[in-house]
Design an enzyme around this catalytic site. Structure first.
Site, PDB file in Angstrom:
ATOM      1  N   ASP A   1      50.937  40.595  35.488  1.00  0.00           N
ATOM      2  CA  ASP A   1      50.268  39.767  36.501  1.00  0.00           C
ATOM      3  C   ASP A   1      50.412  40.342  37.910  1.00  0.00           C
ATOM      4  O   ASP A   1      50.383  39.607  38.897  1.00  0.00           O
ATOM      5  CB  ASP A   1      50.821  38.330  36.454  1.00  0.00           C
ATOM      6  CG  ASP A   1      49.936  37.342  37.204  1.00  0.00           C
ATOM      7  OD1 ASP A   1      48.696  37.517  37.179  1.00  0.00           O
ATOM      8  OD2 ASP A   1      50.477  36.410  37.837  1.00  0.00           O
TER       9      ASP A   1
ATOM     10  N   ARG B   1      34.312  43.521  36.496  1.00  0.00           N
ATOM     11  CA  ARG B   1      34.691  42.513  37.493  1.00  0.00           C
ATOM     12  C   ARG B   1      34.425  42.994  38.908  1.00  0.00           C
ATOM     13  O   ARG B   1      35.349  43.189  39.696  1.00  0.00           O
ATOM     14  CB  ARG B   1      36.150  42.085  37.323  1.00  0.00           C
ATOM     15  CG  ARG B   1      36.447  41.475  35.980  1.00  0.00           C
ATOM     16  CD  ARG B   1      37.846  40.866  35.919  1.00  0.00           C
ATOM     17  NE  ARG B   1      38.108  40.290  34.601  1.00  0.00           N
ATOM     18  CZ  ARG B   1      39.231  39.677  34.253  1.00  0.00           C
ATOM     19  NH1 ARG B   1      40.211  39.554  35.132  1.00  0.00           N
ATOM     20  NH2 ARG B   1      39.370  39.170  33.049  1.00  0.00           N
TER      21      ARG B   1
END
Length: 390
Positions: free
Chosen positions: A175, A255
């Site tokens: 993350d 993305r």
């Protein structure tokens, strides 16, 4: 550079400025719905030194922000235009590349008072943990070459933050994003940064963070580049509003961005050689793509739709994309769904009166390749200035 003749488009788009280029595009590309326009008032010249030195014949926004140190404040275009950063604070001088302690970037970012942070050193700062940025901070990398590695910046429950002219590379760990904006942060401007090679995203904007502009950034050597909206269960992300302009997505895989719920205005970006898709609309997203350049490699379809079900709804929704004046070259296919069904999306003029666009030509492509990411510009002199009136 010669005179600029502004144009305004008709109807509800009357506030949209288009500044024509002096050069034409290459033969053969396809445009999607090129914007029609009529004569109108001429906007002020917006020609940054980098554009002028390259003699590209095109303007870019906010030329005057490098005229003095704090002229950067509240000069973003789009949804992040109100960001003033540390305009009303003292100067904080980063004097060491250490991760923490007196004179470090981390020490300046954690302080609660407004600060305009500048660097007296160049080099790499190895971050052992996320660097949390508090409200009313400007991190101004002009005049030095600063690279952040190891981890990234976290903008958590903060407002009025400007990040300018930094490099982000080599973030490692679960993350770990280059710049993570969550939760509930607003009035953010990320400008002229180079971002590459993080284990998660390069920029993630989620969990109710809104009114953000990403401009003139260079994204490379990466997979999941920019996520806007966390997942279908986070219905609070319906408030998200983002502007992305004059950015270079350079061979990144996907993305550019992927959007859930939010409203996103993309203009004058150059996206090339993606690995899966260029732009993705997911649950309830509204994407307005305007005068961008989409240049495919092996994967030819620019726009992708991933239907999802919002946590508080029963029906599946894929979001919508409007393409106005975009350039699709090297055999790129737009991949748009039925345009008539997409007309419920927002128009940027509902939220801000002006922004600076160029036609999507080869000249614009050259400018974006040379004038995005970290720039070798001097740190402007310090003069007290007031924020631009909105």
């Amino acid at each position: 550079m010669g005179n600029h003749h502004g144009r305004t488009s008709k109807g509800h788009r009357k506030n949209h400025y288009i500044v024509p280029s002096s050069s034409s595009s290459s033969s053969g590309p396809a445009y999607n719905n090129p914007p029609s326009s009529s004569s109108g008032p001429s906007p002020s010249a917006n020609i940054p030194s980098s554009s002028t030195s390259n003699n590209m014949g095109l303007s870019l926004p906010y030329v005057h922000v490098d005229s003095n140190l704090r002229a950067l404040a509240a000069q973003a275009e789009g949804f992040g235009r109100c960001a003033i950063g540390g305009l009303n604070g003292a100067l904080y001088h980063v004097t060491t590349l250490a991760d923490d302690g007196p004179g470090t970037l981390r020490d300046g970012c954690r302080k609660k008072e407004p600060l305009w942070i500048v660097f007296e050193v160049s080099g790499t700062i190895q971050l052992s943990s996320y660097l949390n940025v508090s409200s009313h901070k400007t991190i101004d990398g002009r005049g030095q070459k600063i690279k952040l590695t190891g981890k990234g910046l976290r903008l958590k429950e903060c407002e009025h933050v400007i990040v300018c002219n930094l490099e982000f590379e080599g973030g490692r760990g679960h993350d770990v994003d280059g710049i993570q904006i969550k939760p509930n942060s607003k009035h953010i401007w990320i400008d002229r940064c180079s971002l590459r090679d993080y284990d998660d995203g390069l920029i993630d904007i989620t969990r109710g963070s809104t009114d953000i502009t990403i401009s003139r950034c260079h994204f490379s050597q990466h997979d999941k580049t920019m996520l806007i909206g966390a997942d279908p269960s986070h219905t609070g992300d319906r408030c998200i509003r983002i502007t992305i302009h004059h950015c270079f997505f350079d061979g990144t895989r996907q993305r550019h961005p992927r959007v859930r719920f939010g409203k996103v205005h993309l203009y004058n970006n150059y996206t090339r050689n993606w690995g899966i898709y260029a732009v993705c609309a997911s649950v309830e997203s509204q994407i307005y793509s305007q005068c961008n350049i989409y240049e495919s490699g092996q994967k030819k379809v620019a726009f992708k739709y991933l239907p999802e079900k919002a946590g508080d709804k029963e029906e599946v929704n894929s979001g919508c994309i409007i393409s106005e004046g975009d350039l699709f070259t090297t055999g790129t296919q737009a991949g748009l769904l039925n345009v008539a069904a997409q007309q419920t999306t927002f128009h940027p003029s509902e939220f801000y009166p002006t922004w600076t666009t160029e036609p999507p030509t080869d000249s614009l492509k050259q400018v974006i390749q040379h004038c995005t990411g970290w720039q070798s510009v001097p740190r402007p002199a310090e003069q007290l200035v007031a924020a631009k009136q909105q």
